[in-house]
Motif scaffolding. Structure first.
Motif, PDB file in Angstrom:
ATOM      1  N   PRO A  15      10.136  23.297  22.195  1.00 25.00           N
ATOM      2  CA  PRO A  15      11.048  24.118  22.652  1.00 25.00           C
ATOM      3  C   PRO A  15      11.747  23.595  23.752  1.00 25.00           C
ATOM      4  O   PRO A  15      13.124  23.927  24.109  1.00 25.00           O
ATOM      5  N   ILE A  16      11.318  22.866  24.669  1.00 24.47           N
ATOM      6  CA  ILE A  16      11.924  22.055  25.788  1.00 24.47           C
ATOM      7  C   ILE A  16      13.115  21.238  25.365  1.00 24.47           C
ATOM      8  O   ILE A  16      14.139  20.856  25.840  1.00 24.47           O
ATOM      9  N   TRP A  17      12.692  20.537  24.231  1.00 24.02           N
ATOM     10  CA  TRP A  17      13.704  19.778  23.587  1.00 24.02           C
ATOM     11  C   TRP A  17      14.893  20.569  23.047  1.00 24.02           C
ATOM     12  O   TRP A  17      16.194  20.121  22.936  1.00 24.02           O
ATOM     13  N   GLY A  18      14.276  21.666  22.479  1.00 28.47           N
ATOM     14  CA  GLY A  18      15.443  22.707  22.001  1.00 28.47           C
ATOM     15  C   GLY A  18      16.375  23.204  23.168  1.00 28.47           C
ATOM     16  O   GLY A  18      17.675  23.149  22.912  1.00 28.47           O
ATOM     17  N   LEU A  19      16.054  23.540  24.344  1.00 28.08           N
ATOM     18  CA  LEU A  19      16.585  23.802  25.375  1.00 28.08           C
ATOM     19  C   LEU A  19      17.650  22.869  25.871  1.00 28.08           C
ATOM     20  O   LEU A  19      18.737  23.017  26.176  1.00 28.08           O
ATOM     21  N   LEU A  20      16.997  21.533  25.742  1.00 27.92           N
ATOM     22  CA  LEU A  20      17.834  20.292  26.175  1.00 27.92           C
ATOM     23  C   LEU A  20      19.287  20.192  25.364  1.00 27.92           C
ATOM     24  O   LEU A  20      20.227  19.942  25.554  1.00 27.92           O
ATOM     25  N   ASN A  21      18.911  20.379  23.918  1.00 30.09           N
ATOM     26  CA  ASN A  21      19.982  20.436  22.939  1.00 30.09           C
ATOM     27  C   ASN A  21      20.797  21.561  23.179  1.00 30.09           C
ATOM     28  O   ASN A  21      22.279  21.303  23.118  1.00 30.09           O
TER      29      ASN A  21
END
Length: 125
Positions: A15-21
């Protein structure tokens, strides 16, 4: 996730990767449209609006998943996951006023904003 010993980490870092995207879509919508191969991704109003909305949708999913990964109760996580969507509505309706570019009436958006606020309030708190 065949190796369940990594499942907790994946549940937090994905989800952190998703937030960065999501942040990239909101901050640089034209560029992200081009990167993702959106047809006709010249910096026009429609592509910019749609890419920003994609960012807010990604952020909603990421906040929900991250909340679950951190052990938040499912009902509260659903409420937290709706916060980015509400933020996107506020930004495009009242700050950037992008919805006016497409002939949408900001006054009619109040119903959806209030509904979203009610959902967040009833689930997250």
């Amino acid at each position: 996730l065949y190796n369940k010993s990594h499942a907790d980490d994946v549940a937090k870092y994905y989800p952190i990767w998703g937030l960065l995207n999501a942040l990239a879509f909101v901050v640089a919508p034209e560029r992200m449209g081009q990167k993702w191969g959106v047809e006709g991704a010249e910096p026009d109003a429609l592509v910019t609006y749609e890419m920003k909305q994609t960012g807010f949708v990604l952020a909603s999913k990421a906040v929900y998943l991250l909340s679950l990964g951190l052990g938040v109760d499912t009902t509260k996580a659903l409420g937290y996951g709706n916060v980015p969507a509400l933020l996107g509505m506020v930004i495009t309706n009242f700050i950037s006023k992008e919805i006016e570019l497409f002939g949408m009436d900001a006054n009619q958006q109040w119903f959806w904003l209030l509904l979203k606020a009610f959902v967040i309030g009833s689930l997250a708190f």
